[in-house]
Structures are given as C-alpha cells and as structure tokens.
Design an enzyme around this catalytic site. Structure first.
Site, mmCIF file in Angstrom:
data_model
loop_
_atom_site.group_PDB
_atom_site.id
_atom_site.type_symbol
_atom_site.label_atom_id
_atom_site.label_comp_id
_atom_site.label_asym_id
_atom_site.label_seq_id
_atom_site.Cartn_x
_atom_site.Cartn_y
_atom_site.Cartn_z
ATOM 1 C CG ASN A 36 49.132 -68.497 21.575
ATOM 2 O OD1 ASN A 36 49.866 -67.209 21.850
ATOM 3 N ND2 ASN A 36 47.863 -68.213 21.313
ATOM 4 C CG ASP A 37 49.787 -74.675 20.678
ATOM 5 O OD1 ASP A 37 49.021 -74.969 22.450
ATOM 6 O OD2 ASP A 37 49.251 -75.790 19.740
ATOM 7 C CB VAL A 38 55.645 -73.254 18.162
ATOM 8 C CG1 VAL A 38 54.692 -74.091 17.388
ATOM 9 C CG2 VAL A 38 54.795 -71.814 17.812
#
Length: 769
Positions: A523-525
């Site tokens: 979810n960060d990338v």
C-alpha cells in the site's frame, strides 16, 4: 471539467497494466477507445476487465487484415495518445511502432507498456506475472519459511506498471503543452519493478536478510489470538510499542523486553493467545495502539470503512447486473475523477479529425518531463517520501523538508536511500514562527506540496490547503493519510501492513493457512505511484485553468488499487486464486519447481502447452491438466522429473516445446542478471558518504525528455542554505534562521537536541506511515 477532458486515447493494450493506465486517464475524462481483436482481448473473462475498461468505448478491429490495420492508423491519426502492450518487435512488424507513427504525427504520444523488458530473450515470454517475479528476484524476496521462491497471488508489479503508465503519459502530455511536441514513452514491467520493489544495495554493506512470513519484528508482526483469529500489530515507532506494553500489562518489563526481541515476541505471542481477538483489539485500540484484524478482501470492499471513504462504485452491466468496482483512488478538489459507465461496445471508429501538433507555450525546452516543477516534500517513511522520489525521477526539483529529528525512516539503509534519491535537503522547523513564515515564502515559488501527516495535523501546523492557496493560488497540495479524511477512522494512525491485514491481502496470500505479510510494502508503494499520477493530472489541469487544487488520498484507497481486479464484485463472479504457506503457485501447471541446481517457474495455460510439458518431461498429464491442484499427483510427478535436471537446461527445453518458463533468480543473482542490465533496469550511483550504490535507474523512459535521478539521496538539511539562496532569501535572514534553529544544516545540528527531539517524538505531526 476534469484533467484530461479533450484528450483522445487509442488503447490497443491488453491484460492488466496498459488497460489500467488508460483507465486512470479515462477516469479524468480522456476519451478512450479500446481496440480489441476479433476474439476479444486476452483478459476479457477476468472480473478485472470490468474495472480496467470502465469509461471506455470498445471497438473490434482485426489488425491482421489490411482493412483493420488501415482503420487503426486512421484512429491513431486523430488521437493524442496511442497505447500498446505488445512484446518487442510486434509493433514494428505492423508499422505501429513509435518511429513509424510519429513520422507523420509529431504531436503523438506513443506509449508502449511491454510486460517484461524492451529487449532480450526473456522479453518475448507470454505475459505471466509469476515469470516476471521469477526473473526479477521478487519471488525470492518475499518472506518464506523454506529456502524457495514464493508465488504472489496479486500481480503487484503489473499494478504498479498501470499506475506509472498513467503518470508517464500524463507527464508527456504536460510537457507537450510546453513544447508542442509528442514523444515515445516506455513503461515496461521492469520500470514498474523499480517502483514497486525498489531493489537497492550499498555495495560496501552486506545484503539485507530475507523477510519473514509473519513479520521480523515483535512490534510489527502478525499474532494469533485465543480464538484462532489473527491481527497485525503495527508499532513501527517506539512510542506505539510502549503503548502496547502498557495496554497488555507488561510496561514494567519494558527495559528487559525492548532489548530482547525474541523474548518480547514469545511474551506477546503467549499473551495474545490467552484471549479472543475482539477483546485484544479493543484493549489495544483504547490505548492508541495501531492494529488491525486480518480479514477477507470481500468483506473489506463491502464494508463500512470503504463506504465511508467513497471508495466503492456500483454500475449496471447488461448481462451481469450490478457490478461493484473501486472508485478512483485520489480525490482532486477542482478537477475530480469519476466512473461514468462500464465498457461500451461501438460498431465503428469515432469520427476523430486528424490531430495537428499543439502550439508550443513559448517556454524554454524541457530537459525532463517535469523540468521546472518545484515540489516541497514533507513526506516521510515510505508512502510520502517515495511519492516525492517518483516525481524527482520524472524531472521535478524535489526539496525534502525535515525537522531536526529527521524523517523517522532516515538511515543509511537501502530503503531510505531508494525512496529519497534525487532530492535536495532543507532542514526546517515548522513549529517555530520564523520557520513557518519561511515555508510560506518558499510556497510562493513552488508548484506542489506533498505531505503524509495524520489528518488534522496540517491545520495545527498552519499549512493546510486553504492557507497555502491564499499564499499561492497555483499551488497543488497533496496530502496522504491512512484512512482518508472522512468517517470515524480519519484521525487514526496507520501503516501499510494494517491495510494489508484488513484489506484482505494477507489472508489472500496465506489462503487457508495462516496469513502472510507481503515483504513489498504494497500500500505504501501503491500510494507513491498514485500520488505521482494524481499530481501530474492536477498539473495538467492547472495548464488549462491557471489554478491549483487539493489532492487527498490514503493507504485505505490503495488497499483496493493493487488488488483492483480481485475486489471487483458481481453475482456469480469466479473466485480468486488463493495462496498458502510457502505458496509455490495456484495450480500444478502454474507453479515454481525445484531443479538440481535452482528453481524455475512454468506456466501452461493451454492444452497444447500441457502436451509440450508432457513431452519434455516424459510423463502423462491426464485429461484435465490445467485444473490440476498445485500439490496433487501431477505436481508431484513434475517435481520428481525436474529435481534431477539442471535449471537452465530444463528452462530451454520447456521453451522449445512451447511452454512458458523462466529461471527463478535469488535477489542477489537478479541484481547481477545480464537481462536486467541489458534492459537498463539498474545502475550504479555514488553516495558522497556511503560510496557506490546499486539501484534502479528510472520509472519510465521518454525519447525526447529523458527521465532519471539527477542527484544522490540528501543528508539531513544538506542543501538548506543553497536552496534558500537560489530562492532569493537574503544572507542575513539565512544567518538569523540558522542561529535560532528555524533552519539548519548538518554542521548546525546540535546532536543532543536532535536526540531529545527523537526521544520525545509522539508522531503527532509526523507521517501516518
């Protein structure tokens, strides 16, 4: 009006990445004509087709006939963007390559999104994500119990390729408004690998260890409760970890357990197994401890949190009835994206007039797609920081602004170096009035402000969008938080694995066994890629309106973006593939297998390929081999046949028999792969303190305005004075700000003050990630 209204796109791509890129542009009101072969595109029967091709009109053309090819050329002549996903050589054979098309149409953006690389034998493989994960080392980087590759049930790299494709095409359109010229844009599967998995290594340092399936740290890990249910404990920072100890009643053991991770893990495991999950979640949440239950993606997509975030849209399909798809993942206040309809077939091409090159704006020619765009980057950890890094790679001047304690993720390790490369460092204390006034002055000369503060923190610091807009009406302000800015969760802290857990990613990878933490911070990338796409869209809109706007996105939105096809819902939809403990693949003929000297990946998705496999290995595959389970008799027979064969010889024999196969490379082996270097996926760059670093080169390639990193990762506050001088700040003011600590450079940082700031940090004004 939205950002790309009036832009015409001829979308010839198939599968996941290309259609997804065109989908995002269509969400922003580009007119997209999806061109499919007579039998339909290869992904037509997958539920994701309905999401990837929303807002498009679908035209059938047979490019193997002169009439079909002529109709395609006529369509492209009226388009601003032509989008393709064929492997190398196919477009040249049809005369649809960039050189051929742009010779008569210099204003055209020719976008090519091949599934692997742009050259070399492996680039001709049939499109299967497991083969790309094998060749790139990603399958061996995912946490595992055994020494083996892991099959990812989500095509993470291709999802990243889709979002990056939309960013790159948008950046080329933005540059075209300046120069009046089109260009060729390439976003390959290897460009996406760079953004999603970010392989990086300081060459003088040992490689990082492989991840663990449940999480390597006792503070950031999956735990099972007394009722057999699982949850993720997300105490990335020490203050949250201490709150956890207080919540479970072991705060008096802090000094002992904080220094002994194995004992802390075993202690917490024992405690959590003593009570059911609902009780523990309530206790932890009452103490402000970030945590989330592991659950199925279906319940998440249909649930209250997604509904409160306006992240689910239901449309009517003429045959399937109600079809629910994820909403656009970023909200633009002035020129929003929207989903207006599912794919609509058309019988004939639209009457598009030929497109003359647009008039140039008269500005100086750009050296990179985002040349001249200044970004003030307040982002931290991964999602916020990486977003700025993607924009820097596209050519923006990104200024990383940090307080004296620095980004809490700051280190000399690979992750921080990768996510912050290409930026310049400005040390600034926003809590001091003089520091805040300086920030306002810098905003007057900026184009974009990025942050990933918790919801409400921007207003407390006096840097919310309303304040920034009053200072600079052209500013684009993008804010990331965990759960959006609506609903009861909005103010909560959040981290990537919490959304992996509740969003169904961990259960999907674990299948019927225990859940599995994705080593890639999914979810960060995803958020970083979506931010770049949304910022570029807002900059395109600003070229028309002259006004900036606010962008809001969240980790929660991205919990749907990188499993977009898997959450599409309608009555009777086929089930998703599930993983399992040390999952080798979904089926016997789509799996990793061990050879005498390594591992390989193979995919047979036709009866002909299954017969080819049988001929190479000298075995019977039965009547329905394509449906054979991953651990059944057929899989066992294949495993016994391959374990005695050298890997590379087995791969070549399978390929010669028409079976899609590739070696599964270990992470270190992949970084030395001739194929990756031939495709310029990696480069060696030099850090002033750390020496040579092997890392990614670019997230997209442009024929006329090349992208890439132009600077190493900055040290804390490294260029503070230089940046301010460049912006016209007087020398006496710089000296005064340095004297009070409102700004700082490395030589001006008081180590005791920095240590105190870190120890007292409660993350109230830091990243949600």
């Amino acid at each position: 009006m939205s950002a790309y209204r009036g832009v015409r796109i001829a979308d010839f791509s198939q599968g996941t990445a290309g259609p997804m890129a065109a989908m995002f542009l269509g969400d922003f009101e580009a007119e997209v004509i999806k061109v499919e072969p007579t039998g339909g595109e290869r992904g037509r029967d997958h539920p994701g087709y309905h999401a990837f091709n929303r807002n498009k009109r679908v035209l059938t053309l047979d490019l193997g006939t002169p009439a079909g090819l002529a109709a395609a050329r006529e369509l492209i002549a009226g388009a601003d963007v032509a989008l393709f996903s064929e492997p190398p050589g196919r477009l040249e054979a049809l005369g649809l390559d960039a050189t051929s098309l742009r010779a008569d149409q210099p204003g055209l953006i020719h976008a090519w999104m091949p599934p692997y690389g742009v050259t070399g034998a492996w680039s001709q493989l049939p499109p299967h994500h497991s083969l790309l994960s094998a060749l790139s080392g990603v399958a061996f980087r995912q946490g595992a119990y055994g020494d083996q590759p892991i099959h990812l049930v989500l095509p993470l790299i291709w999802y990243g390729q889709g979002v990056l494709g939309a960013s790159a095409i948008g950046a080329a359109l933005l540059e075209r408004q300046r120069s009046g010229q089109g260009q060729a844009v390439v976003v390959s599967g290897l460009n996406a690998l760079s953004e999603v998995s970010g392989p990086v290594r300081v060459l003088a340092a040992p490689p990082l260890p492989r991840g663990q399936p449940l999480g390597a740290s006792p503070s950031y890990r999956l735990y099972q409760c007394g009722d057999g249910q699982w949850f993720f404990l997300g105490c990335l920072f020490a203050n949250f970890y201490l709150k956890c100890f207080e919540a479970v009643g072991i705060a008096d053991r802090w000094d002992e357990l904080a220094l002994d991770p194995l004992l802390a893990r075993d202690t917490l495991m024992s405690l959590f197994r003593a009570r059911p999950r609902t009780e523990w979640l309530q206790v932890l949440q009452d103490h402000g401890v970030p945590c989330a239950p592991v659950g199925p993606r279906e319940a998440w997509f249909a649930g209250e949190a997604v509904a409160n975030g306006d992240l689910r849209t239901t449309l009517i399909h003429p045959r399937l009835g109600d079809v629910a798809v994820p909403a656009p993942p970023a909200r633009l206040s002035g020129t929003p994206a929207s989903i207006r309809h599912l794919a609509q077939p058309i019988a004939a091409p639209p009457a598009w007039a030929s497109r003359p090159p647009p008039a140039a704006s008269g500005e100086a020619e750009a050296a990179a797609p985002l040349d001249g765009i200044r970004v003030l980057d307040l982002g931290t950890v991964i999602a916020g920081a990486h977003a700025g890094g993607v924009l820097a790679n596209l050519g923006a001047d990104v200024v990383k602004i940090e307080p004296v304690e620095g980004d809490p993720f700051r280190s000399d390790g690979g992750g921080f170096l990768a996510y912050n490369r290409g930026k310049r460092g400005l040390g600034l204390d926003l809590k001091q009035p003089a520091g805040r006034e300086l920030f306002y002055d810098v905003v007057r000369q900026a184009d974009v402000v990025l942050d990933n503060y918790r919801f409400g923190v921007r207003a407390r610091l006096g840097i919310d969008y309303a304040t920034l807009k009053a200072i600079n009406p052209r500013i684009v302000s993008c804010s990331i938080n965990a759960y959006g800015d609506k609903g009861p969760r909005a103010a909560l802290p959040g981290f990537d694995p919490l959304l992996q857990a509740e969003g169904g990613m961990q259960q999907g990878q674990g299948g019927d066994d225990e859940p599995i933490l994705h080593t890639i911070p999914v979810n960060d990338v995803a958020t970083a890629a979506v931010v770049s796409m949304a910022v570029v869209a807002a900059l395109n809109a600003r070229m028309r309106t002259g006004e900036g706007q606010e962008i809001v996105t969240s980790l929660m939105a991205q919990s749907l973006t990188f499993q977009l096809a898997e959450v599409v819902d309608y009555a009777g939809r086929p089930p998703n593939d599930l993983g399992g403990r040390d999952c080798l693949g979904p089926r016997a003929l789509h799996r990793f297998y061990q050879c005498a000297d390594g591992w390989l990946a193979l995919v047979c998705d036709t009866p002909e390929a299954a017969r080819g496999l049988a001929g190479v290995l000298g075995l019977e595959v039965g009547d329905a081999p394509l449906a054979a389970p991953r651990d059944g008799p057929l899989a066992g027979a294949i495993a016994r046949a391959l374990i005695v064969r050298p890997r590379d010889a087995a791969v070549q024999a399978l390929l010669a028999a028409g079976v899609a196969a590739a070696p599964a490379l270990r992470a270190a082996e992949a970084m030395e792969s001739d194929w990756l270097w031939e495709n310029r996926a990696l480069e060696i760059w030099r850090h002033p303190r750390l020496g040579d670093v092997c890392g990614v080169r670019s997230y997209a390639d442009f024929s006329r305005t090349p992208a890439g990193f132009r600077r190493p990762t900055p040290d804390l506050g490294e260029q503070s004075s230089a940046i301010l001088r460049e912006l016209g700040v007087a020398e006496d003011r710089i000296a005064g700000l340095l004297a009070t600590g409102a700004i700082f450079e490395p030589v001006h940082i008081d180590p005791a003050r920095a240590k105190s700031a870190r120890a007292g940090n409660d993350n109230a004004a830091l990243s949600v990630q």
